[in-house]
Design an enzyme around this catalytic site. Structure first.
Site, PDB file in Angstrom:
ATOM      1  N   PRO A  97       0.827  -1.282   0.021  1.00 26.42           N
ATOM      2  CA  PRO A  97      -0.055  -0.004   0.033  1.00 26.42           C
ATOM      3  C   PRO A  97       0.921   1.256  -0.150  1.00 26.42           C
ATOM      4  CG  PRO A  97       0.044  -1.091   2.293  1.00 26.42           C
ATOM      5  CD  PRO A  97       0.782  -1.948   1.292  1.00 26.42           C
ATOM      6  N   GLY A 101       4.097   3.418   5.286  1.00 25.29           N
ATOM      7  CA  GLY A 101       5.109   3.376   6.094  1.00 25.29           C
ATOM      8  C   GLY A 101       5.983   1.945   5.525  1.00 25.29           C
ATOM      9  N   ALA A 107      10.737   1.526  -2.936  1.00 18.87           N
ATOM     10  CA  ALA A 107      10.632   0.041  -3.829  1.00 18.87           C
ATOM     11  C   ALA A 107      10.370   0.517  -5.421  1.00 18.87           C
ATOM     12  CB  ALA A 107       9.764  -0.707  -3.400  1.00 18.87           C
ATOM     13  N   ASP A 148      15.281   3.335   3.564  1.00 18.78           N
ATOM     14  CA  ASP A 148      14.234   2.798   2.796  1.00 18.78           C
ATOM     15  C   ASP A 148      15.135   2.231   1.509  1.00 18.78           C
ATOM     16  OD1 ASP A 148      12.519   3.800   4.714  1.00 18.78           O
ATOM     17  OD2 ASP A 148      11.132   4.359   3.419  1.00 18.78           O
TER      18      ASP A 148
HETATM   19  C1  MEV Z   1      10.491   6.233   6.981  1.00 20.49           C
HETATM   20  O1  MEV Z   1      10.381   4.783   6.362  1.00 20.49           O
HETATM   21  C2  MEV Z   1      11.592   6.132   7.856  1.00 20.49           C
HETATM   22  C3  MEV Z   1      11.857   7.485   8.482  1.00 20.49           C
HETATM   23  O2  MEV Z   1      12.954   7.219   9.677  1.00 20.49           O
HETATM   24  C4  MEV Z   1      12.500   8.513   7.637  1.00 20.49           C
HETATM   25  C5  MEV Z   1      13.837   8.068   7.023  1.00 20.49           C
HETATM   26  O3  MEV Z   1      14.344   7.116   7.696  1.00 20.49           O
HETATM   27  O4  MEV Z   1      14.108   8.665   6.006  1.00 20.49           O
HETATM   28  C6  MEV Z   1      10.698   8.084   9.268  1.00 20.49           C
END
Ligand code: MEV
Length: 304
Positions: A97, A101, A107, A148
């Protein structure tokens, strides 16, 4: 995810679940994350005009001349790859989705960059791919740590910090249930919220960010020896800190509480927060009970 049945040039990349350390990782401390392997597939084909990118599963259509964020992200990513932004159609398939998060935007950029490499017969090295994904992520996240991007391109269970990059823990993926809170979250807003909290409460914030980093270090040690009860309690503690920074929501709090009430070893929001997903660490014995309870409470199980 819609299956692909073509032999077109294709790129694959991973989604991710952060077990410990999001937000603090932006400010230099370590985080612990696990890949959701191969959850984004992008195929490339020749087409006249600016490069287009479509993800039918998200209703997303953009192209390299578009003025919106998706168009800019695509342009910036292509800029790092050093190709002309023309004459290609990219189509993504995913069951991740968006804005939840799970690293969906990284990806998409990673799989697109790989598909472009296949199509143009450019063998991009990992550093170039990483920089391409980061260029795209900067548009959506402002100041991405790179976590990420690292998981999208690499995979496995990794410890990551801005200073040291990704280090594989060598641990297998732990048993988790990823629960969607029913709301989307915008990571850049949540990163800004943490920064605002740091501005208003500099000492408390610094202590709490350090503490989150220590939880991630202890969690990395725990997962290496497969001490899941310890990892679960560290996740519960981490969620409390994230709540203090204002990035949880009542729905995320409730999803975690329901999962823990049904036998999960620990649970927390995962990723940027402000909506999106929670992750529960489970034992195989309680996995079904946790899934059933969160569904009965009105949440969706994204993966388990
Ligand atoms: C986002 O998936 C994770 C955060 O820590 C932002 C980042 O690491 O760039 C909130």
């Amino acid at each position: 995810m819609t299956p692909l049945k073509s032999d077109k040039p294709t790129g694959k990349a991973n989604g991710k679940v952060i077990l410990l350390g999001e937000h603090a990782v932006v400010h230099g401390t370590p985080a612990l994350a696990v890949a959701l392997p191969g959850r984004m597939i992008v195929e490339a084909e020749p087409m006249d005009g600016p490069i287009t990118l479509e993800v039918p599963d998200w209703g997303l259509t953009t192209d390299a001349s578009a003025r919106d964020d998706s168009g800019k992200a695509l342009r910036d990513m292509i800029g790092v790859l050093g190709i002309r932004p023309f004459d290609m159609r990219l189509t993504g398939r995913t069951d991740l989705p968006p804005r939840s998060g799970l690293g969906a935007s990284a990806a998409l950029a990673a799989a697109s960059a790989r598909a472009i490499g296949e199509m143009t017969r450019n063998k991009y090295d990992l550093d170039t791919l990483f920089r391409a994904v980061q260029a795209s992520e900067r548009v959506f996240h402002g100041n991405p740590s790179g976590l990420d991007a690292a998981v999208a391109l690499g995979g496995g269970v990794i410890s990551f910090s801005v200073g040291n990059g990704a280090s594989p823990t060598g641990a297998p993926p732990p048993p988790i249930v990823v629960i969607h809170s029913g709301q989307e979250g915008k990571t850049s807003n949540m990163v800004a919220r943490v920064a605002a909290r740091m501005y208003s409460y500099p000492e408390d914030s610094a202590q709490k960010l350090e503490a989150i980093g220590r939880l991630a270090e202890r969690g990395t040690d725990a997962i290496r020896v497969w001490d899941l009860p310890t990892l679960g309690s560290l996740m519960i503690e981490n969620h409390r800190y994230l709540d203090w920074f204002g990035v949880s929501t009542p729905a995320l709090d409730r999803a975690c509480a329901v999962a823990i009430g049904a036998g999960a070893l620990g649970a927390k929001l995962t990723g940027g927060g402000g909506g999106g997903c929670a992750v529960a660490l489970v034992t195989l014995e309680y996995r079904e009970a946790v899934c059933a309870s969160v569904k009965a409470a009105g949440f969706t199980v994204v993966t388990s």
